[in-house]
Design an enzyme around this catalytic site. Structure first.
Site, PDB file in Angstrom:
ATOM      1  N   ASP A 153       0.843  -1.200   0.000  1.00  0.00           N
ATOM      2  CA  ASP A 153       0.000   0.000   0.000  1.00  0.00           C
ATOM      3  C   ASP A 153       0.872   1.241   0.000  1.00  0.00           C
ATOM      4  OD1 ASP A 153      -2.129  -1.724   0.435  1.00  0.00           O
ATOM      5  OD2 ASP A 153      -1.991  -1.490   2.622  1.00  0.00           O
TER       6      ASP A 153
HETATM    7  N1  URA Z   1      -0.998  -5.826   4.252  1.00  0.00           N
HETATM    8  C1  URA Z   1      -1.410  -4.553   4.279  1.00  0.00           C
HETATM    9  O1  URA Z   1      -2.337  -4.227   4.981  1.00  0.00           O
HETATM   10  N2  URA Z   1      -0.783  -3.657   3.505  1.00  0.00           N
HETATM   11  C2  URA Z   1       0.262  -3.968   2.708  1.00  0.00           C
HETATM   12  O2  URA Z   1       0.820  -3.111   2.030  1.00  0.00           O
HETATM   13  C3  URA Z   1       0.674  -5.301   2.697  1.00  0.00           C
HETATM   14  C4  URA Z   1       0.038  -6.216   3.469  1.00  0.00           C
END
Ligand code: URA
Length: 249
Positions: free
Chosen positions: A107
């Protein structure tokens, strides 16, 4: 640049000694010219090598990078809103003329270990649920998770897109500033659903305040600083292949 006999051997034409014999026999031309019997250095990307008039194509040499993705950088090859992408983060020097793409996603608000490569087959396997590649995260969460919260994450929590597979979860630290009520939790998952770690922790009542990935399959982020990248070592590339059942060449 690489020695002509090595280039030929790598291309599957002959052993290195066999390649030396072909060169000595005059069968091999580099850019239309006969190299000296002792061989010559060639640039696999630029030079044209032929054997008895047939072009020799080397196996592609893939590139593998590890990036410590900063928060705010987008895991995509191109962003319409012109935000900084992971390709921008490694720059021209990181790309080195290769068409790299990210392996899986982080993310925008997650930092940490992200692999970039132009090896489509490996990337496909590393992100395919079948291979259950371990992804290791450090989350800072609000509050102090109870043993039962951790336990339900270990067995699987119900999310709107189904129950999660068993995860490894452990508390690794409490925020020393009394009253802030934050806890550091290490989580290892073997799937890669959208915002999965955040949603798992939220589901047991602990909102994630920051999330960082420190491990991906056999790779560890180690001391790589946020925003820095490096080329993976041979041993790391081999370990990645083995992790998804490919015997490295
Ligand atoms: N889980 C999440 O919540 N975000 C990420 O970027 C990767 C795994």
């Amino acid at each position: 640049m690489e020695r002509l006999n090595r280039f030929l051997a790598r291309s599957g034409v002959a052993s290195r000694r066999g390649a030396d014999e072909l060169i000595a026999a005059g069968s091999v031309l580099v850019n239309g010219e006969r190299p000296p019997p002792s061989g010559v250095l060639v640039d696999p990307d630029r030079d044209t090598v032929t054997i008895d008039g047939r072009i020799v194509k080397p196996r592609t040499r893939h590139r593998y990078l590890m990036l410590n993705k900063p928060v705010g950088v987008i895991t995509t090859a191109r962003d319409e809103a012109a935000r900084t992408t992971v390709l921008d983060a490694v720059g021209e020097e990181g790309l080195a003329g290769h068409r790299l793409f990210p392996v899986g996603r982080l993310d925008a608000d997650t930092s940490g270990l992200l692999v970039l490569t132009d090896d489509g087959e490996l990337a496909f396997r590393l992100t395919h649920p079948r291979y259950k590649v371990a992804k290791e995260y450090i989350a800072v969460v609000a509050g102090s998770p109870r043993v039962s919260d951790l336990e339900s994450m270990r067995t699987g929590v119900q999310l709107e897109d189904g129950k999660t597979l068993p995860a490894e979860v452990e508390v690794i630290g409490f925020d020393p500033a009394a009253g802030t009520g934050r806890t550091e939790v290490r989580v290892v998952i073997r799937e890669g659903r959208h915002r999965q770690v955040r949603r798992m922790l939220q589901a047991v009542g602990h909102k994630v305040q920051s999330l960082r990935r420190i491990g991906f399959g056999p790779l560890k982020l180690g001391r790589l600083k946020v925003g820095d990248w490096r080329v993976l070592g041979e041993g790391e590339i081999e370990a990645l292949h083995r992790a998804v059942g490919v015997e490295p060449r």
